[in-house]
Structure formats: C-alpha cells, structure tokens
Design a protein around this motif. Structure first.
Motif, PDB file in Angstrom:
ATOM      1  N   ALA A  49      24.480  -9.919  32.105  1.00  0.00           N
ATOM      2  CA  ALA A  49      25.791 -10.130  32.716  1.00  0.00           C
ATOM      3  C   ALA A  49      26.103  -8.966  33.643  1.00  0.00           C
ATOM      4  O   ALA A  49      25.582  -7.861  33.482  1.00  0.00           O
ATOM      5  CB  ALA A  49      26.879 -10.260  31.648  1.00  0.00           C
ATOM      6  N   SER A  50      26.963  -9.228  34.613  1.00  0.00           N
ATOM      7  CA  SER A  50      27.440  -8.162  35.487  1.00  0.00           C
ATOM      8  C   SER A  50      28.545  -7.397  34.778  1.00  0.00           C
ATOM      9  O   SER A  50      29.056  -7.822  33.733  1.00  0.00           O
ATOM     10  CB  SER A  50      27.950  -8.747  36.808  1.00  0.00           C
ATOM     11  N   ASP A  51      28.944  -6.260  35.344  1.00  0.00           N
ATOM     12  CA  ASP A  51      29.968  -5.453  34.693  1.00  0.00           C
ATOM     13  C   ASP A  51      31.343  -6.103  34.740  1.00  0.00           C
ATOM     14  O   ASP A  51      32.262  -5.652  34.044  1.00  0.00           O
ATOM     15  CB  ASP A  51      30.028  -4.053  35.318  1.00  0.00           C
ATOM     16  N   GLN A 126      22.525  -0.975  29.431  1.00  0.00           N
ATOM     17  CA  GLN A 126      22.992  -1.156  30.803  1.00  0.00           C
ATOM     18  C   GLN A 126      21.965  -0.597  31.772  1.00  0.00           C
ATOM     19  O   GLN A 126      21.571   0.565  31.687  1.00  0.00           O
ATOM     20  CB  GLN A 126      24.342  -0.468  31.027  1.00  0.00           C
ATOM     21  N   PHE A 127      21.514  -1.429  32.692  1.00  0.00           N
ATOM     22  CA  PHE A 127      20.619  -1.029  33.771  1.00  0.00           C
ATOM     23  C   PHE A 127      21.381  -1.211  35.078  1.00  0.00           C
ATOM     24  O   PHE A 127      21.609  -2.347  35.515  1.00  0.00           O
ATOM     25  CB  PHE A 127      19.345  -1.871  33.786  1.00  0.00           C
ATOM     26  N   GLY A 128      21.780  -0.112  35.691  1.00  0.00           N
ATOM     27  CA  GLY A 128      22.557  -0.213  36.924  1.00  0.00           C
ATOM     28  C   GLY A 128      23.891  -0.891  36.662  1.00  0.00           C
ATOM     29  O   GLY A 128      24.686  -0.439  35.835  1.00  0.00           O
ATOM     30  N   GLU A 129      24.124  -1.987  37.369  1.00  0.00           N
ATOM     31  CA  GLU A 129      25.381  -2.715  37.228  1.00  0.00           C
ATOM     32  C   GLU A 129      25.256  -3.934  36.326  1.00  0.00           C
ATOM     33  O   GLU A 129      26.163  -4.753  36.265  1.00  0.00           O
ATOM     34  CB  GLU A 129      25.877  -3.143  38.619  1.00  0.00           C
ATOM     35  N   CYS A 130      24.132  -4.070  35.627  1.00  0.00           N
ATOM     36  CA  CYS A 130      23.897  -5.225  34.752  1.00  0.00           C
ATOM     37  C   CYS A 130      23.851  -4.778  33.295  1.00  0.00           C
ATOM     38  O   CYS A 130      23.262  -3.734  32.971  1.00  0.00           O
ATOM     39  CB  CYS A 130      22.594  -5.933  35.115  1.00  0.00           C
TER      40      CYS A 130
END
Length: 717
Positions: A49-51, A126-130
């Motif tokens: 999912a996105s943030d 969490q990897f980056g914004e995902c």
C-alpha cells in the motif's frame, strides 16, 4: 487486539518511544488497530500500500478472502451488492496503514512486528513510500517466513519494473494502472509468482536454502554448453531476424534444476539472486506436474542405486505423436442463476488474463556491469521456450539503448548522493570538505540531454527540471543553499526514473523489437534435436539427482546433507521427493515426511544462529544429531581463519540470496582483510543418526566437505 504499547520492536526502540509520547496518542492508535486485527485464524495475506492507504497490490489465501467477504458482505442492507474485495481490503487495513504513516511523521518510527490475542502475526516494512504488510493466522509461518515473503515480493517487483521502483510516484502508476483489465493481469501475475514461490519453498531444497541446484551429469553438461556456444547462440546472433537484439545468456532448466548455462564473452555475470528469480519466473510460466511424473515408480525404483545406468531409447522417426490432442466432451448443465451473479461471473471471465504468447519476451531487469559502467537494473528480454513439459530453454538478450540505462543509473546515483549531503547540511551537520560534484555533474548532464534530443523519447520535462536545478545551483546571485536545492534534486531523480520508464517499460507505437518467431522456432527445434535422446533420462534425473545410497558406505549413519557454495550460489543435496505417489529411498509412509520436516527445521535453526553471529551449530534432537558449518576458503581450497560475524537485528533483511543477498554482503565484509586473494564461502548442513559417536560425526563432516569440494567445480557458468 493489541495496545500500541504491546507492539514489539526487538531493538527496544518502540518502548522508549512509548514513554516519550502521551497516553492519549496510544489510546487513539489502539482504536485504529482493533478493526484491522479482528480476523479469524488460518488466514494469510500480503499487501502493498502507499503511505496514503491506497492498495497497490494484494495476495490472499482462500480462507482470508472468504472471511473478508463474510465480514463486509453481511454488513450490507438487504438487496445491496457487497463491496468489491479490493475495497474491503482497503477498508480493513486503512487504520493500520494510516497509523504507520502517522507514527513516522510524529516520532520517525513505526511498527515492525506485532501479534494479536487471536494468534495473528503481522510483519510490516516500509520501502520508500510503500508499506508492505504480511499476515499469518494459522501459525505455519514464522516472523522470518513472513519477512522473507515481503523481501521476495520486493525482489520480484524490482526484476519486473527496474529503476521505476526507486520512485514511489512512478511505482504506484505501474503497480496500480488505471486500466482495470491491465491491473487485473498484473496482480494475477504477481499473485501467481508468490504462490509458485511458496510451493517451491515448501517442496524444493534449492529454494529452501536459496541457491541454484545443478543436474550432476558432467559429460552431458559440457556437451550442452558447447552446443549453446558454438551453434545456438552463434546462429541467433548472426541472423538478420534478431531484431537488433543479441543473446547474452542461454541456459537449460529441467524443472527447477540447472542443466547448462552459457554466457557470451562480452556479457556480465548473472548474479545468483537474479538467476533464482529467473528460475522462479520459468516455474511460474511452466509449473512442474510432479504428480504425473512421480506416478511411475517402476522407472524410479532402480534409479537410487549408484551403479545403475540409464540407456535412452532411440529417437522416434516422426513427431506425429506430439501433435495428437485429446478432446474432452462435456455435458451441458442447465440451471437458473441470479442475473447479478451471472453478470459478475461474466465480468471475471472477461478479466481473466489470456495465456502468455511464448514468442513474446518478458522484460526483466538484472544486475550487470558493462564497459559503460554498472547498472543494478539493466533491462533484458527473456525468452522462455518450453522444449517438453519440465524442460525449458531460456534466452536473455541485450536490447537496444542499454547504454541509456547505465547513464540514467549513474546520474540517479549522483543525485542521490547529492540529496543526502544536502539533507545532512539542512539538519545541521557540517558540510563535507570534499570538492563539490556539481560542476562535473553539470557538464555530463548537459551532454546527456543533448543526446536525448536525437531520440524519440519525450524529455521536455527532464530538460525543464534540469534548467530549474541549474538556475538554483549555478545562476549568479543564487544562494545555492540546501533548502532551495533539495526539492529540485528530488524532482531530477523523478524525471530520470520517468525517462527510464519511457525507454524500457512503455512500448512505443508499433510492434516492439524482438527475435522473430521463426528464429525462435528454429532455436527450439535445434535444442530439441540435441536433447531428444536424453529427454526421459533428464526428467528422471531431476527427481533423483543425487541419492544417499552412494554416500552411505563412506558415511554410515548419515541421513541427509546440504552443501552450498555461496560464492557461486549453487548447492548439492540428495533428493527429497515426498509425494503420495512417489517412491523415495526412505520408502513410503511417515518417515520421508519426518526427515523432510527435520531438514526444513534445521535450515531455520541455522539461520537464526547465523543471524546472531554463530558459524558452527551442533545439537541433538531426539534420535538425530544436527550440524551446521559456515567457513571461508581461498581459491586453492585453503581454509581461512574464522572471524567474528556481525550480529543482525531481528527486523533486518532475511538471510538468503533471493530475499536479501546476505551472503554477497558477508563476502564483501570478510574480504576487507583479504585484498590479495579471492575469498569463497561455503555452508554444510548434516543430519546423522544420534547413535553415531560425536567424534565420528565431526570427522564425517570434514571428509564430506572435502569430497563435495571437487564436484562443485564442474564448469556450468
């Protein structure tokens, strides 16, 4: 349902953060988590999912899906349609995702793992914004298993999307396309890959230890490598039908085992983690029908004896039998169906992904070093040509504009380093004394953008963003401070990833360049003719690659072993075929399943101790004695000294090669003090009967390692 104070962070960070935050904040988070954790047992789920709580991908087992439909379908008023499953997933996990995002914003920390009172385990990363969330409710998967599944999914996404994964905005566009049918196909493909990985990890020792298993047949292996080099690859690369592509690598798989691998002279080495991912993709395209192949025990009973040789039958004079098809007759069944249900079923049939065209290559992104430089996500075309069920030829080709990928990664890396320096300065750190990289970056970027003007790619946005960056960094009167440059630096990274996406992910108008179907058919026929006499033997050999019978005379009491060359990423182990219709060396009944469960348990135990820095583990478990060793050697086989390995936190990347490439980093760590020699890393896992004296067991392990050292030098790569 857990309180926020019950969330576990094994480094202890979370407990300190709890003490630093007000009670009202914990109470607020408690209410949000309760809804997301109210699930019944025996369910599995993996979510990306996105943030901002937008679902980018999900995979669930049937029990999880059924529970969600019951939970949200029952809440609807009479006559109303239940919400789509994707919307229900979003509703279920939104509180947890928003909670994670809020915690990162408030205290720069978030959940890594927690358990609920009904036995569910949640792993978050969490990897980056995902945000990746893995859930298990039946107790079959440990925290390490869930974390490993998250990292494997991340690896598969990187292999399919390349540098686009380095930018959250562009990755959201790829993982969640606007077109519903395209999104359905993509998610079905990723879901199928995860299911295939889970199946292979439960059945295949090579995916258990994350190393490539080879077919031990040296003479045939060398013949195939010579054939791939002198006939197949040479003929394809000299053909006018290759569409501007060039074959760099060619290899033959028998199920998940590697028969032969050839790389051209100007090709980069394929990393073991990438090769494992490619084998996983092939197994997903052409699943092994193990039940059918194991249903003929009369063929296999004698294959366990070390001195029995297989003589293949003569090739058939014609291949008419291959074209005979079986038609199934079905009796029509008439029944009354609710119109809404029928409409939904028709819609699902419309959205079903069509079978892939074998002539259409897959675009994969692999680590490569070429004369222009290094790119960890170099685009390749992957052709999977099935010779027969269970035997596959794979071609990896170089596509046009690969030098652009190297340039894009070089500039992206330069802007990433610059962004870190600017962020450190903005946070109050002293500016570095090293000379600024901006002047050199300016001249190279100007040259690169001028080169893009001669191509068909749309680079106007990159040009405008670069002009804005130069105005802030180099214009007269510009302050050039970090606050002004940081947004422009991040915008440049986004535009570089967007150019990569245009070049290598979005197909241009017209048919894409690729090997002509007729050329692929000729290549397929050539390899079939070469292996026709060996086909049946290879299929049997893949199920009985190495047998314990040939080792029992030298090592009495040895039940099983796994030997892994972590430098080459290859493993050797006796076959463990445990199916209801197969006959193994251990016979039928509970014994083969028992030994298999012990092997899988030993691997997990060894990883837990290795994570804590231990390189030797010996333990007794009932009637069995387990041993695990990790050691380093130089190129001549001389054992190097033991060093203290770093201890890893529990929420670190899992130990392996497909999930986190732990051993590559370990070799780099050890080689710091051995610059003058090549360092190699090996592992050995053994299971002995407990009645064998300990001193004999340790002696067996040393002798077994020496015996297996030579077969691992068979030239395959």
């Amino acid at each position: 349902q857990p309180l926020v104070s019950e969330v576990q962070d094994w480094d202890g960070h979370w407990y300190r953060n709890c003490q630093a935050n007000p009670q009202s904040y914990r109470d607020q988070k408690k209410g949000q988590l309760c809804a997301a954790c109210n699930l019944r047992a025996e369910m599995k789920c993996l979510l990306v999912a996105s943030d901002n709580a937008e679902v980018l991908f999900y995979w669930t087992d049937p029990a999880f899906e059924s529970n969600i439909q019951d939970q949200y379908g029952a809440a609807q008023q009479g006559g109303e349609r239940p919400p789509a499953f994707e919307d229900s997933i979003n509703t279920l996990f939104a509180p947890l995702i928003i909670s994670c995002s809020t915690m990162i914003e408030k205290i720069n920390d978030t959940y890594t793992c927690f358990s609920t009172e009904n036995g569910h385990t949640y792993i978050l990363h969490q990897f980056g914004e995902c945000i990746y969330i893995a859930v298990n409710g039946d107790g079959e998967e440990s925290e390490d298993d869930l974390r490993r599944k998250i990292y494997v999914l991340k690896k598969l996404i990187e292999v399919h999307f390349g540098m686009v994964t380095l930018n959250g905005t562009l990755l959201r566009k790829e993982l969640r396309p606007q077109d519903t049918e395209q999104r359905h196909r993509l998610w079905k493909m990723l879901q199928s890959l995860l299911s295939t990985y889970s199946r292979l990890r439960d059945q295949d020792q090579s995916f258990l230890v994350e190393a490539v298993e080879r077919l031990i047949q040296p003479a045939l292996c060398e013949q195939c490598i010579e054939f791939l080099e002198r006939r197949l690859v040479q003929q394809i690369n000299s053909s006018v039908e290759r569409g501007g592509e060039e074959v760099l690598h060619a290899f033959i798989l028998v199920h998940s085992k590697l028969l032969a691998f050839y790389s051209s002279r100007n090709a980069s080495t394929v990393r073991p983690s990438d090769l494992l991912a490619l084998i996983l993709i092939v197994q997903n395209l052409y699943p092994s029908s193990s039940d059918q192949e194991d249903s003929a025990p009369e063929e296999l009973d004698g294959s366990s004896a070390p001195d029995v040789f297989y003589t293949p039958e003569n090739s058939p004079s014609s291949r008419d039998s291959d074209s005979v098809g079986m038609e199934r007759e079905s009796t029509p069944v008439f029944q009354f169906v609710d119109p809404d249900i029928q409409m939904a079923e028709d819609s699902l049939k419309t959205l079903e992904a069509p079978p892939p065209d074998p002539a259409t290559p897959l675009r994969v992104f692999l680590d490569a070093t070429v004369k222009e430089g290094h790119c960890p996500m170099m685009p390749h075309s992957m052709y999977c040509l099935q010779l027969w069920p269970g035997i596959t030829l794979v071609l990896l080709t170089k596509i046009p504009h690969t030098q652009v990928a190297v340039s894009l990664y070089t500039y992206l890396d330069a802007f990433t380093v610059l962004e870190k320096k600017l962020s450190d300065v903005q946070e109050g750190s002293a500016p570095p004394r090293s000379p600024s990289p901006l002047p050199d970056l300016r001249s190279k970027m100007d040259k690169f953008i001028r080169a893009l003007s001669n191509s068909d790619v749309q680079f106007a946005q990159l040009q405008d963003t670069w002009a804005a960056f130069k105005n802030k960094a180099f214009a007269r009167g510009s302050t050039g401070n970090s606050r002004d440059l940081l947004p422009s630096c991040r915008a440049m990274k986004t535009q570089l990833c967007a150019i990569f996406r245009q070049y290598f992910l979005i197909e241009s108008a017209g048919s894409p360049q690729r090997l002509a179907p007729s050329l692929q058919e000729r290549a397929l026929a050539m390899v079939q003719d070469k292996l026709m006499d060996w086909k049946d033997f290879l299929l049997v050999k893949s199920r009985r690659n190495i047998t314990m019978v040939s080792y029992l005379e030298d090592f009495p009491g040895l039940v099983h072993f796994i030997y892994v060359d972590r430098t080459a990423g290859q493993m050797i182990a006796p076959s463990l075929n445990v199916t209801d219709r197969s006959t193994s060396e251990l016979g039928k009944g509970p014994l083969p399943h028992f030994v298999k469960s012990k092997v899988w348990s030993l691997v997990g135990t060894a990883r837990r101790y290795l994570q804590k820095g231990y390189t030797t583990v010996t333990l007794r478990d009932g009637d069995y004695y387990f041993c695990y060793f990790l050691w380093f050697e130089n190129e001549t086989g001389y054992k190097l000294e033991v060093i203290e390995l770093p201890t890893l936190p529990d929420d670190s990347a899992p130990i392996g090669m497909l999930a986190g490439d732990y051993y590559r980093k370990l070799l780099r760590y050890y080689s710091k003090n051995h610059h003058a020699e090549v360092v190699k890393c090996y592992e050995l896992l053994t299971i002995h009967l407990g009645v064998i004296p300990t001193e004999y067991i340790l002696q067996h392990c040393c002798q077994l390692a020496r015996k297996l050292w030579e077969p691992s030098r068979i030239p395959l790569l």
